[in-house]
Design a protein around this motif. Sequence first.
Motif, PDB file in Angstrom:
ATOM      1  N   ALA A   1      40.960  40.874  41.102  1.00 12.15           N
ATOM      2  CA  ALA A   1      39.990  41.162  40.038  1.00 12.15           C
ATOM      3  C   ALA A   1      40.701  41.591  38.759  1.00 12.15           C
ATOM      4  CB  ALA A   1      39.006  42.239  40.491  1.00 12.15           C
ATOM      5  N   ALA A   2      41.670  42.511  38.884  1.00 12.58           N
ATOM      6  CA  ALA A   2      42.395  43.007  37.709  1.00 12.58           C
ATOM      7  C   ALA A   2      43.187  41.887  37.040  1.00 12.58           C
ATOM      8  CB  ALA A   2      43.322  44.146  38.111  1.00 12.58           C
ATOM      9  N   GLY A   3      43.877  41.082  37.843  1.00  8.55           N
ATOM     10  CA  GLY A   3      44.655  39.982  37.281  1.00  8.55           C
ATOM     11  C   GLY A   3      43.784  38.940  36.610  1.00  8.55           C
ATOM     12  N   THR A   4      42.667  38.630  37.257  1.00  9.13           N
ATOM     13  CA  THR A   4      41.735  37.661  36.673  1.00  9.13           C
ATOM     14  C   THR A   4      41.244  38.141  35.319  1.00  9.13           C
ATOM     15  OG1 THR A   4      41.023  36.848  38.831  1.00  9.13           O
ATOM     16  CG2 THR A   4      39.496  36.526  37.004  1.00  9.13           C
ATOM     17  N   GLU A   5      40.854  39.411  35.250  1.00  9.82           N
ATOM     18  CA  GLU A   5      40.312  39.935  33.997  1.00  9.82           C
ATOM     19  C   GLU A   5      41.390  40.107  32.931  1.00  9.82           C
ATOM     20  OE1 GLU A   5      36.537  42.420  35.813  1.00  9.82           O
ATOM     21  OE2 GLU A   5      38.495  43.420  35.685  1.00  9.82           O
ATOM     22  N   LEU A   6      42.522  40.669  33.302  1.00 11.37           N
ATOM     23  CA  LEU A   6      43.563  40.947  32.306  1.00 11.37           C
ATOM     24  C   LEU A   6      44.234  39.660  31.817  1.00 11.37           C
ATOM     25  CD1 LEU A   6      45.088  43.160  30.770  1.00 11.37           C
ATOM     26  CD2 LEU A   6      46.707  43.237  32.667  1.00 11.37           C
ATOM     27  N   PHE A   7      44.736  38.864  32.740  1.00 10.08           N
ATOM     28  CA  PHE A   7      45.458  37.650  32.344  1.00 10.08           C
ATOM     29  C   PHE A   7      44.503  36.535  31.930  1.00 10.08           C
ATOM     30  CE2 PHE A   7      48.377  39.925  35.239  1.00 10.08           C
ATOM     31  CZ  PHE A   7      49.311  40.282  34.275  1.00 10.08           C
ATOM     32  N   GLY A   8      43.362  36.456  32.610  1.00 11.76           N
ATOM     33  CA  GLY A   8      42.349  35.480  32.195  1.00 11.76           C
ATOM     34  C   GLY A   8      41.840  35.783  30.802  1.00 11.76           C
ATOM     35  N   GLY A   9      41.646  37.063  30.492  1.00 14.64           N
ATOM     36  CA  GLY A   9      41.220  37.448  29.156  1.00 14.64           C
ATOM     37  C   GLY A   9      42.253  37.087  28.105  1.00 14.64           C
ATOM     38  N   ALA A  10      43.530  37.251  28.438  1.00 16.65           N
ATOM     39  CA  ALA A  10      44.601  36.879  27.498  1.00 16.65           C
ATOM     40  C   ALA A  10      44.599  35.371  27.251  1.00 16.65           C
ATOM     41  CB  ALA A  10      45.953  37.336  28.031  1.00 16.65           C
ATOM     42  N   LEU A  11      44.374  34.591  28.306  1.00 18.54           N
ATOM     43  CA  LEU A  11      44.301  33.138  28.134  1.00 18.54           C
ATOM     44  C   LEU A  11      43.082  32.747  27.311  1.00 18.54           C
ATOM     45  CD1 LEU A  11      45.394  31.926  31.688  1.00 18.54           C
ATOM     46  CD2 LEU A  11      46.710  31.807  29.560  1.00 18.54           C
ATOM     47  N   LEU A  12      41.967  33.433  27.520  1.00 20.84           N
ATOM     48  CA  LEU A  12      40.777  33.169  26.705  1.00 20.84           C
ATOM     49  C   LEU A  12      41.058  33.450  25.233  1.00 20.84           C
ATOM     50  CD1 LEU A  12      37.582  34.557  28.487  1.00 20.84           C
ATOM     51  CD2 LEU A  12      38.276  32.185  28.174  1.00 20.84           C
ATOM     52  N   LEU A  13      41.776  34.511  24.979  1.00 19.31           N
ATOM     53  CA  LEU A  13      42.059  34.917  23.606  1.00 19.31           C
ATOM     54  C   LEU A  13      42.699  33.777  22.813  1.00 19.31           C
ATOM     55  CD1 LEU A  13      41.811  37.402  21.788  1.00 19.31           C
ATOM     56  CD2 LEU A  13      44.102  38.040  22.499  1.00 19.31           C
ATOM     57  N   ILE A  14      43.633  33.076  23.426  1.00 19.75           N
ATOM     58  CA  ILE A  14      44.304  31.981  22.723  1.00 19.75           C
ATOM     59  C   ILE A  14      43.677  30.618  23.026  1.00 19.75           C
ATOM     60  CG2 ILE A  14      46.469  33.225  22.529  1.00 19.75           C
ATOM     61  CD1 ILE A  14      47.557  31.517  24.864  1.00 19.75           C
ATOM     62  N   GLY A  15      42.749  30.590  23.972  1.00 20.19           N
ATOM     63  CA  GLY A  15      42.089  29.324  24.292  1.00 20.19           C
ATOM     64  C   GLY A  15      42.961  28.395  25.106  1.00 20.19           C
TER      65      GLY A  15
END
Length: 193
Positions: free
Chosen positions: A68-82
């Motif tokens: 859950a933490a990895g999905t949110e933290l790293f997934g959020g970073a990937l979303l940030l740059i698209g």
Amino acid sequence: MVNLYQQFLSLLRHIEGIAPLALRLYLAPVLMQAGYNKLSNFSDTAAWFGNPDWGLGIPMPEVMTALAAGTELFGGALLLIGLATRLVAIPMMVTMLVAAFAVHINNGWLAIADASSWLANDNVTASAEKLAAAKALLQQHGNYEWLTSSGNFVILNNGIEFAITYFIMLLALLFMGGGRYTSVDHFIAKRAS
């Protein structure tokens, strides 16, 4: 009139990447903060995930906390740059559904208790009296103006409202992608073609 409308649609096609960009920029910090909080309080979060009495009773709580933490933290970073927007939206959607239906569902819809809402359940309705009592105590025994200078007091109902809203925003990104001209995905696809 039809020609004018066609011109308007043509203009929108050139800037259609703004909508997914706005979704990504809104979701990224929210999700990254949630992931960061889970990682910084890893043992407490895993204990809450795993405990069937006062927590969620989820099996393999350390693994699930890390996922859950990895999905949110790293997934959020990937979303940030698209980058990998459509792919990363899927595990984040699953995370939001788990949050909604494992954590928040028993509290109803509302995230913040609003007894005047047509979505208010019994807990929310009862919260109005408790909030009024708390305000009266603070007005009588505290510096109420200072305490409310940053905003009004509310009761957190912790319903599914935010988790489902984030799920729907991620669903939109799954179908739209990262956005034309506004995401790394767009430039990778453009270079590949």
